[in-house]
Write a protein that holds these residues in place. Structure first.
Motif, PDB file in Angstrom:
ATOM      1  N   GLY A   1       0.794  -1.223   0.000  1.00 29.21           N
ATOM      2  CA  GLY A   1       0.000   0.000   0.000  1.00 29.21           C
ATOM      3  C   GLY A   1       0.820   1.264   0.000  1.00 29.21           C
ATOM      4  N   SER A   2       0.239   2.305  -0.575  1.00 31.06           N
ATOM      5  CA  SER A   2       0.801   3.654  -0.505  1.00 31.06           C
ATOM      6  C   SER A   2      -0.345   4.614  -0.245  1.00 31.06           C
ATOM      7  CB  SER A   2       1.536   4.007  -1.800  1.00 31.06           C
ATOM      8  OG  SER A   2       0.634   4.057  -2.892  1.00 31.06           O
ATOM      9  N   SER A   3      -0.144   5.905  -0.421  1.00 31.27           N
ATOM     10  CA  SER A   3      -1.156   6.877  -0.026  1.00 31.27           C
ATOM     11  C   SER A   3      -2.453   6.736  -0.805  1.00 31.27           C
ATOM     12  CB  SER A   3      -0.607   8.293  -0.188  1.00 31.27           C
ATOM     13  OG  SER A   3      -0.262   8.534  -1.538  1.00 31.27           O
ATOM     14  N   PHE A   4      -2.395   6.287  -2.067  1.00 32.88           N
ATOM     15  CA  PHE A   4      -3.640   6.150  -2.816  1.00 32.88           C
ATOM     16  C   PHE A   4      -3.741   4.828  -3.559  1.00 32.88           C
ATOM     17  CE2 PHE A   4      -0.577   7.934  -5.708  1.00 32.88           C
ATOM     18  CZ  PHE A   4      -0.786   7.257  -6.886  1.00 32.88           C
ATOM     19  N   GLY A   5      -2.687   4.044  -3.579  1.00 29.34           N
ATOM     20  CA  GLY A   5      -2.721   2.771  -4.267  1.00 29.34           C
ATOM     21  C   GLY A   5      -2.541   1.624  -3.298  1.00 29.34           C
ATOM     22  N   LEU A   6      -3.485   0.705  -3.266  1.00 24.33           N
ATOM     23  CA  LEU A   6      -3.388  -0.495  -2.441  1.00 24.33           C
ATOM     24  C   LEU A   6      -3.378  -1.675  -3.390  1.00 24.33           C
ATOM     25  CD1 LEU A   6      -3.342  -1.730   0.398  1.00 24.33           C
ATOM     26  CD2 LEU A   6      -5.839  -1.668   0.396  1.00 24.33           C
ATOM     27  N   ASN A   7      -2.239  -2.381  -3.460  1.00 28.39           N
ATOM     28  CA  ASN A   7      -2.063  -3.457  -4.440  1.00 28.39           C
ATOM     29  C   ASN A   7      -2.409  -2.976  -5.848  1.00 28.39           C
ATOM     30  OD1 ASN A   7      -1.400  -4.969  -2.238  1.00 28.39           O
ATOM     31  ND2 ASN A   7      -3.186  -6.301  -2.289  1.00 28.39           N
TER      32      ASN A   7
ATOM     33  N   ASN B   1      -7.780  15.762   2.341  1.00 27.65           N
ATOM     34  CA  ASN B   1      -9.084  15.138   2.506  1.00 27.65           C
ATOM     35  C   ASN B   1      -8.988  13.685   2.946  1.00 27.65           C
ATOM     36  OD1 ASN B   1     -11.997  15.442   2.360  1.00 27.65           O
ATOM     37  ND2 ASN B   1     -11.886  13.962   0.685  1.00 27.65           N
ATOM     38  N   THR B   2      -7.821  13.099   2.836  1.00 27.70           N
ATOM     39  CA  THR B   2      -7.643  11.756   3.391  1.00 27.70           C
ATOM     40  C   THR B   2      -7.798  11.772   4.908  1.00 27.70           C
ATOM     41  OG1 THR B   2      -6.179  11.065   1.594  1.00 27.70           O
ATOM     42  CG2 THR B   2      -5.969   9.870   3.668  1.00 27.70           C
ATOM     43  N   GLN B   3      -7.384  12.870   5.534  1.00 26.18           N
ATOM     44  CA  GLN B   3      -7.327  12.900   6.998  1.00 26.18           C
ATOM     45  C   GLN B   3      -8.651  13.313   7.636  1.00 26.18           C
ATOM     46  OE1 GLN B   3      -4.541  11.484   7.195  1.00 26.18           O
ATOM     47  NE2 GLN B   3      -3.818  12.220   5.192  1.00 26.18           N
ATOM     48  N   ILE B   4      -9.371  14.247   7.030  1.00 22.88           N
ATOM     49  CA  ILE B   4     -10.549  14.820   7.697  1.00 22.88           C
ATOM     50  C   ILE B   4     -11.603  13.760   8.019  1.00 22.88           C
ATOM     51  CG2 ILE B   4     -12.296  16.647   7.618  1.00 22.88           C
ATOM     52  CD1 ILE B   4     -10.487  18.060   5.512  1.00 22.88           C
ATOM     53  N   PRO B   5     -11.959  12.854   7.077  1.00 24.22           N
ATOM     54  CA  PRO B   5     -12.964  11.841   7.435  1.00 24.22           C
ATOM     55  C   PRO B   5     -12.533  10.933   8.579  1.00 24.22           C
ATOM     56  CG  PRO B   5     -12.677  11.973   5.052  1.00 24.22           C
ATOM     57  CD  PRO B   5     -11.568  12.766   5.661  1.00 24.22           C
ATOM     58  N   LYS B   6     -11.230  10.643   8.673  1.00 20.44           N
ATOM     59  CA  LYS B   6     -10.757   9.827   9.791  1.00 20.44           C
ATOM     60  C   LYS B   6     -11.088  10.493  11.122  1.00 20.44           C
ATOM     61  CE  LYS B   6      -6.607   8.527   7.111  1.00 20.44           C
ATOM     62  NZ  LYS B   6      -5.133   8.660   7.062  1.00 20.44           N
ATOM     63  N   VAL B   7     -10.922  11.817  11.151  1.00 24.26           N
ATOM     64  CA  VAL B   7     -11.123  12.554  12.402  1.00 24.26           C
ATOM     65  C   VAL B   7     -12.601  12.615  12.756  1.00 24.26           C
ATOM     66  CG1 VAL B   7     -10.700  14.741  13.577  1.00 24.26           C
ATOM     67  CG2 VAL B   7      -9.000  13.849  11.973  1.00 24.26           C
ATOM     68  N   ILE B   8     -13.471  12.688  11.749  1.00 23.94           N
ATOM     69  CA  ILE B   8     -14.914  12.589  12.018  1.00 23.94           C
ATOM     70  C   ILE B   8     -15.192  11.264  12.720  1.00 23.94           C
ATOM     71  CG2 ILE B   8     -17.215  12.496  10.978  1.00 23.94           C
ATOM     72  CD1 ILE B   8     -16.046  14.171   8.642  1.00 23.94           C
ATOM     73  N   GLY B   9     -14.536  10.207  12.256  1.00 26.07           N
ATOM     74  CA  GLY B   9     -14.678   8.911  12.908  1.00 26.07           C
ATOM     75  C   GLY B   9     -14.147   8.914  14.333  1.00 26.07           C
ATOM     76  N   PHE B  10     -13.000   9.552  14.558  1.00 26.91           N
ATOM     77  CA  PHE B  10     -12.467   9.638  15.928  1.00 26.91           C
ATOM     78  C   PHE B  10     -13.489  10.274  16.869  1.00 26.91           C
ATOM     79  CE2 PHE B  10      -7.948  10.354  13.978  1.00 26.91           C
ATOM     80  CZ  PHE B  10      -7.910   9.031  13.568  1.00 26.91           C
ATOM     81  N   GLU B  11     -14.117  11.358  16.405  1.00 29.99           N
ATOM     82  CA  GLU B  11     -15.091  12.069  17.250  1.00 29.99           C
ATOM     83  C   GLU B  11     -16.296  11.189  17.568  1.00 29.99           C
ATOM     84  OE1 GLU B  11     -17.563  14.849  19.237  1.00 29.99           O
ATOM     85  OE2 GLU B  11     -15.381  14.619  19.057  1.00 29.99           O
ATOM     86  N   LYS B  12     -16.805  10.466  16.564  1.00 25.72           N
ATOM     87  CA  LYS B  12     -17.981   9.625  16.821  1.00 25.72           C
ATOM     88  C   LYS B  12     -17.632   8.466  17.738  1.00 25.72           C
ATOM     89  CE  LYS B  12     -21.293   9.398  13.975  1.00 25.72           C
ATOM     90  NZ  LYS B  12     -22.184   9.212  12.794  1.00 25.72           N
ATOM     91  N   ILE B  13     -16.492   7.847  17.514  1.00 22.83           N
ATOM     92  CA  ILE B  13     -16.054   6.745  18.376  1.00 22.83           C
ATOM     93  C   ILE B  13     -15.857   7.231  19.799  1.00 22.83           C
ATOM     94  CG2 ILE B  13     -14.150   5.136  18.811  1.00 22.83           C
ATOM     95  CD1 ILE B  13     -13.814   5.049  15.695  1.00 22.83           C
ATOM     96  N   ALA B  14     -15.329   8.434  19.968  1.00 22.52           N
ATOM     97  CA  ALA B  14     -15.134   9.006  21.304  1.00 22.52           C
ATOM     98  C   ALA B  14     -16.443   9.057  22.070  1.00 22.52           C
ATOM     99  CB  ALA B  14     -14.527  10.404  21.190  1.00 22.52           C
TER     100      ALA B  14
ATOM    101  N   ARG C   1      -2.747   2.962   5.430  1.00 24.11           N
ATOM    102  CA  ARG C   1      -1.882   3.970   4.813  1.00 24.11           C
ATOM    103  C   ARG C   1      -2.531   4.534   3.557  1.00 24.11           C
ATOM    104  NH1 ARG C   1       3.511   1.331   3.265  1.00 24.11           N
ATOM    105  NH2 ARG C   1       3.844   3.422   2.436  1.00 24.11           N
ATOM    106  N   THR C   2      -3.357   3.727   2.903  1.00 22.32           N
ATOM    107  CA  THR C   2      -4.045   4.148   1.683  1.00 22.32           C
ATOM    108  C   THR C   2      -5.335   4.864   2.059  1.00 22.32           C
ATOM    109  OG1 THR C   2      -3.145   2.236   0.521  1.00 22.32           O
ATOM    110  CG2 THR C   2      -5.012   3.340  -0.498  1.00 22.32           C
ATOM    111  N   GLU C   3      -5.668   5.907   1.325  1.00 29.57           N
ATOM    112  CA  GLU C   3      -6.865   6.698   1.620  1.00 29.57           C
ATOM    113  C   GLU C   3      -8.080   5.784   1.758  1.00 29.57           C
ATOM    114  OE1 GLU C   3      -9.248  10.648  -0.045  1.00 29.57           O
ATOM    115  OE2 GLU C   3      -7.817   9.603  -1.348  1.00 29.57           O
ATOM    116  N   HIS C   4      -8.834   5.952   2.842  1.00 26.82           N
ATOM    117  CA  HIS C   4      -9.940   5.043   3.117  1.00 26.82           C
ATOM    118  C   HIS C   4     -11.206   5.764   3.588  1.00 26.82           C
ATOM    119  CE1 HIS C   4      -7.343   5.251   6.743  1.00 26.82           C
ATOM    120  NE2 HIS C   4      -8.487   5.361   7.398  1.00 26.82           N
ATOM    121  N   GLY C   5     -11.261   7.088   3.354  1.00 24.21           N
ATOM    122  CA  GLY C   5     -12.459   7.814   3.732  1.00 24.21           C
ATOM    123  C   GLY C   5     -12.713   7.729   5.224  1.00 24.21           C
ATOM    124  N   GLY C   6     -13.982   7.764   5.610  1.00 24.54           N
ATOM    125  CA  GLY C   6     -14.357   7.681   7.016  1.00 24.54           C
ATOM    126  C   GLY C   6     -14.932   6.328   7.364  1.00 24.54           C
TER     127      GLY C   6
END
Length: 760
Positions: free
Chosen positions: A148-154, A261-274, A210-215
C-alpha cells in the motif's frame, strides 16, 4: 451572564457551554423557502435527476456477474474508482428526499438499493462493490498480501475509500429515507468486512490504512448505533489510523504535506467513536485537529489545501500561485466535523466556521444556473474555476457535490429538550414536533441585516427561543411583537428570549455588519475583504476560460487556461488605514474599488476573479513588486515550455498519470513531495501534438545512473544529460509516453520529486 426581567419575556445573552445537550432537527423538519440556498438545492436536484441510476449501478452489476442495463459512466467511473459516485448518489437521493419529499427521488433510491441487494445476493457472502476485479483484490487483502501507498493499495485506486461511499450511502438511505432494505444490505456488507480483516494483525491493518480510506471507521461506529452489536464498535476502533490519531492525541501538528481530505474523514470517525466508546481523549484529538485546520490552514472562504495537500501553516505562497487551490471535498468534510463537534460541545465557535465555509465555499462550488460542481477553488488572482457536467465528470468533488446542496437545513436550527435555537439566518421553516411548534424565518440576509421569526402553536407554551449573536454582528437588536428588548453587547453566544409563546408571536432580529480585511494565516501581505461572514471578490475577466465546463478527460477538473502574472493583480498600496476607506458601497453587497466591483464570492461565476489582494506600503511597493515579477517570470517561462508534468508523491497528479509501482513509498521532506522504489514505478505522460522533446526528472538526492534505469515506452531511454539531482531523457514523439523507472536489485532509487515533459 446578564439578565433583565421584562414584562413579556426574560431575555439575556448566554454562552452555549452552559446549555443542555444540543440536538439537530431531522431534514424532514426543516424546509428552505427562498434565497440562494433554496436555488442551489433546486439546481442540484436537476443535476441529480440528470444522472442515470443504471449507469451508476453498472460497476456493481459487472462485479457481481449480473447483466448491466446501461453502460457505466466514463471518466473516474471507468478508470479504477468505478462505483464511488453510486454511493454518493444514494446519500444525495436520501437527503434530498428528506429535504423536499419529492417522490421521484424516493423511487430512484429504492430502485438503487434493490439492485444493490441483488448484487449482494449474487455474491453470496455479504459483499457488494464496484471496484474492478474486486473479488480478486479483497481475497489478496484477506490473505495478508498488502502493498500500500497513499492512494494505491495493491495497485488498486483507493479501494477502501471507494467502498466507504457505499457504506455511507446505505447508512443514509436508511437514516434519512427509512429504507429498511438498505439497513439489511449495510449490515451484510459490514459483516463481510469484519470477516475480511479478521485474520489480519493490527500491524497489517495499519498498513492497509496507509491508503486513503475515507471515514470507514465512522460507518462502523454507525453500524454499532444501528445494531448495538459491539463487534462493529470494536472494528471501528481497530480501523482507526493510528499514524494520524497518535500525534493528535499528543497535540502535535504533523499535518503539513499530508493529503488533506484523506485525513478529515478519519477525524470525524475519531469524534464519533469518542462519544460511543467513552474516549474523551479521542474527542480532544478531533478538537485539536479542527482548531489546527480551521484556524491555521484555511483561507477566507473556509477551504484548505493546495494540490490537495496541507501546505505549511507559515507559508501560503504555493496556495496563491497554484491553479489547484482548496478542494471542495475538504470543506464538505470539515462541515461534517464542525457539525459533530458543535452538537457534542455546544460551542458556537464551530458554527462560526461552519457558516463561513457554507456561504463562501460550498454555496460557491455549484454553478447557480447551469449546475455543475467545482473541484479546485484557486485563490490565485485572475484565475477561475471549472464546473462538472453530468455525462462527463465523475470526480470525488462531484460525489460530495451532489450531497452538499441537499442538506442545507441540517443546522439552521437545533434544539435541546426545552429550548429552540436559531443558528443561521436562512429563509426556512422548522417543525418542532415534540412541542407542536412551527417557526417560520423570513429573511433576505445577507443582503438585508434583518430576520423575522414567526411562531405557530396550537396552544400557549413556555420555552426559550435562542437567537445566535454572531461575532461578526454589530449592535444586534431584538424586538418581540414590535417591542425592543435589552441585549447585552458581547456577541459570540445566544440571545435567549424566554416567555409563554402564542400563535402569531413575532421576533425581529436586526444588526449591522461591516467590512474588514483578513490576512492569510501565514501573516503575509495578502488579504481578503470580508463583509460580516461574506467573502467578497471581483470579476476581473472572461478571457481564456479554457475548459470552463469539463470534458471527460482524466484531468478535466483542472483549469487549462493561461496563468496571469501575480504582478498584474490589483494591489492595495499606501497606509493600511486607507485600504478599507477606498471601498464605495453600491447595492446588494456590492462595493466599488477603483475599476473593480466587489461582490459576494458565491455570486462570482463564468469569470476570472480576484479574491486576495496584496498590500504594500508606498516604500515597499516598488522593491517587492520587482522581486515578485522576477519570480513570476521564471515560473511562467518554465510553464510555457511544459507539455505535461507529474509531481511525484502527490496523490492526484500521480493518479492522473496512471501511476503504477511496487515496493514503493512516498513522503514529504523540506516542503517537497517525493517517491522512490526498490522495484519499479511508472507514469504515462500526455505528449500533445508530439511537442515534447525531452523529459527532465528531478530528485531530492543525487541520481546515480548505475543504480537506476529509465525506460520510455518499454525501451531504454536515451540520456541527454545528467547533473547531480537532475537527469534529462530524450522523448520519443509518441502521443502517450510511458516512463518506467526501475531500481537495481537490492537497491532503492533516489527520492524523485518531479517529472516534466518539455518542448526543448
Amino acid at each position: 451572564m446578564k439578565k433583565l426581567i421584562l414584562p413579556i419575556a426574560l431575555l439575556f445573552l448566554t454562552s452555549v457551554s452552559a446549555l443542555a445537550q444540543m440536538q439537530p432537527f431531522a431534514l424532514q423538519d426543516v424546509k428552505l423557502t427562498g434565497g440562494p440556498f433554496k436555488n442551489a438545492q433546486d439546481v442540484d436536484q436537476r443535476y441529480i435527476l440528470a444522472l442515470n441510476p443504471d449507469k451508476l449501478l453498472a460497476p456493481y452489476l459487472i462485479d457481481a456477474g449480473l447483466p448491466v442495463k446501461a453502460p457505466r459512466y466514463g471518466n473516474w467511473e471507468s478508470s479504477g474508482l468505478d462505483g464511488h459516485i453510486g454511493g454518493h448518489y444514494l446519500s444525495a437521493l436520501a437527503m434530498l428526499y428528506a429535504s423536499t419529499g419529492d417522490a421521484e427521488l424516493k423511487k430512484r433510491l429504492d430502485y438503487m438499493v434493490d439492485q444493490l441487494a441483488q448484487c449482494q445476493a449474487k455474491n453470496g457472502n455479504g459483499y457488494v462493490g464496484g471496484i474492478p476485479q474486486g473479488k480478486v483484490f479483497w481475497e489478496r487483502i484477506h490473505k495478508g498480501d498488502i502493498d500500500g501507498s497513499s492512494f494505491g493499495l495493491n495497485n488498486t485506486w483507493v479501494p477502501l475509500y471507494n467502498i466507504h461511499k457505499l457504506f455511507a450511502g446505505l447508512r443514509d438511505a436508511y437514516e434519512y429515507a427509512g429504507n429498511q432494505q438498505a439497513k439489511q444490505v449495510l449490515i451484510g456488507l459490514g459483516d463481510w468486512f469484519v470477516e475480511l480483516i479478521k485474520p489480519l494483525s493490527d500491524e497489517q491493518i495499519q498498513q492497509v490504512l496507509r491508503t486513503e480510506h475515507g471515514g470507514i471507521n465512522e460507518t462502523f461506529a454507525d453500524l454499532y448505533i444501528l445494531t448495538n452489536d459491539k463487534k462493529y464498535l470494536e472494528t471501528a476502533q481497530r480501523i482507526s489510523h493510528r499514524a494520524i490519531l497518535e500525534p493528535l492525541l499528543a497535540k502535535q501538528d504533523k499535518l503539513t504535506g499530508l493529503h488533506a481530505n484523506t485525513q478529515i474523514p478519519k477525524v470525524i470517525g475519531f469524534e464519533k467513536i469518542a462519544m460511543l466508546a467513552g474516549k474523551p481523549d479521542w474527542s480532544d484529538a478531533a478538537t485539536y485537529f479542527w482548531q489546527n485546520v480551521s484556524q491555521h490552514r484555511s483561507v477566507a472562504f473556509g477551504g484548505n489545501s493546495v494540490r490537495e495537500h496541507f501546505n505549511p501553516t507559515t507559508d501560503f505562497s504555493q496556495v496563491l500561485r497554484s491553479n489547484q487551490g482548496p478542494e471542495t471535498c475538504n470543506s464538505f468534510n470539515m462541515l461534517r466535523l464542525s457539525k459533530a463537534l458543535f452538537l457534542d460541545k455546544s460551542d458556537v465557535t464551530y458554527l462560526d466556521f461552519y457558516e463561513r465555509a457554507l456561504y463562501n465555499h460550498i454555496l460557491s462550488s455549484q454553478h447557480p444556473e447551469k449546475g455543475g460542481f467545482v473541484y479546485f477553488t484557486p485563490i490565485r488572482p485572475n484565475h477561475y474555476r471549472v464546473y462538472s457536467q453530468p455525462e462527463t465528470s465523475m470526480w470525488c468533488c462531484v460525489g460530495s457535490g451532489i450531497e452538499n446542496h441537499t442538506k442545507y437545513g441540517e443546522l439552521i436550527y437545533s434544539h435541546s429538550a426545552n429550548d429552540l435555537f436559531v443558528n443561521l439566518f436562512i429563509p426556512s421553516t422548522v417543525n418542532w414536533a415534540d412541542k407542536n411548534v412551527k417557526l417560520t424565518q423570513r429573511t433576505e440576509f445577507p443582503y438585508k441585516n434583518e430576520s423575522d421569526l414567526v411562531i405557530e402553536t396550537t396552544k400557549p407554551q413556555e420555552f426559550s427561543l435562542n437567537i445566535r449573536y454572531p461575532k461578526w454582528a454589530e449592535n444586534l437588536v431584538v424586538l418581540v411583537n414590535g417591542k425592543a428588548q435589552a441585549v447585552a453587547d458581547a456577541p459570540a453566544g445566544y440571545v435567549a428570549v424566554a416567555r409563554k409563546w402564542r400563535a402569531g408571536d413575532k421576533v425581529t432580529v436586526r444588526f449591522n455588519t461591516s467590512t474588514r480585511l483578513e490576512q492569510l494565516p501565514d501573516g503575509s501581505n495578502w488579504s481578503a475583504f470580508v463583509h460580516g461572514p461574506i467573502v467578497l471578490a471581483a470579476k476581473t475577466s472572461t478571457a481564456d476560460l479554457t475548459g470552463l465546463f469539463a470534458d471527460d478527460s482524466r484531468m478535466g477538473h483542472e483549469t487549462k487556461g493561461k496563468l496571469y502574472p501575480l504582478t498584474d493583480a490589483y494591489a492595495l498600496v499606501g497606509e493600511p488605514a486607507t485600504y478599507l476607506s477606498r471601498l464605495k458601497p453600491a447595492d446588494r453587497l456590492r462595493f466599488r474599488l477603483d475599476s473593480l466591483t466587489l461582490q459576494p464570492f458565491y455570486e462570482v461565476h463564468d469569470a476570472r476573479y480576484q479574491l486576495y489582494f496584496q498590500t504594500f506600503s508606498n516604500a515597499a511597493f516598488a522593491e517587492q513588486r520587482a522581486r515578485l515579477k522576477q519570480q513570476e517570470a521564471t515560473a511562467l517561462a518554465l510553464e510555457a515550455i511544459t507539455v505535461d508534468k507529474v509531481n511525484c508523491g502527490e496523490q492526484q497528479p500521480e493518479v492522473d498519470h496512471q501511476y503504477k509501482g511496487e515496493k514503493s513509498d512516498s513522503g514529504y521532506d523540506d516542503e517537497q513531495f517525493w517517491r522512490r522504489t526498490r522495484s519499479f514505478i511508472s507514469y504515462q505522460l500526455q505528449n500533445k501534438n508530439g511537442a515534447g522533446k525531452s523529459i527532465a526528472i528531478k530528485a531530492l538526492d543525487d541520481i546515480k545512473l548505475d543504480n537506476v534505469r529509465f525506460l520510455i515506452n518499454d525501451k531504454p531511454a536515451a540520456i541527454l544529460s545528467s547533473d547531480g539531482k537532475t537527469v534529462r531523457l530524450r522523448a520519443d514523439g509518441q502521443p502517450v509516453i510511458s516512463l518506467t523507472i526501475t531500481a537495481s536489485p537490492g537497491l532503492s532509487t533516489p527520492r524523485f520529486h518531479q517529472v516534466r515533459l518539455v518542448t526543448n
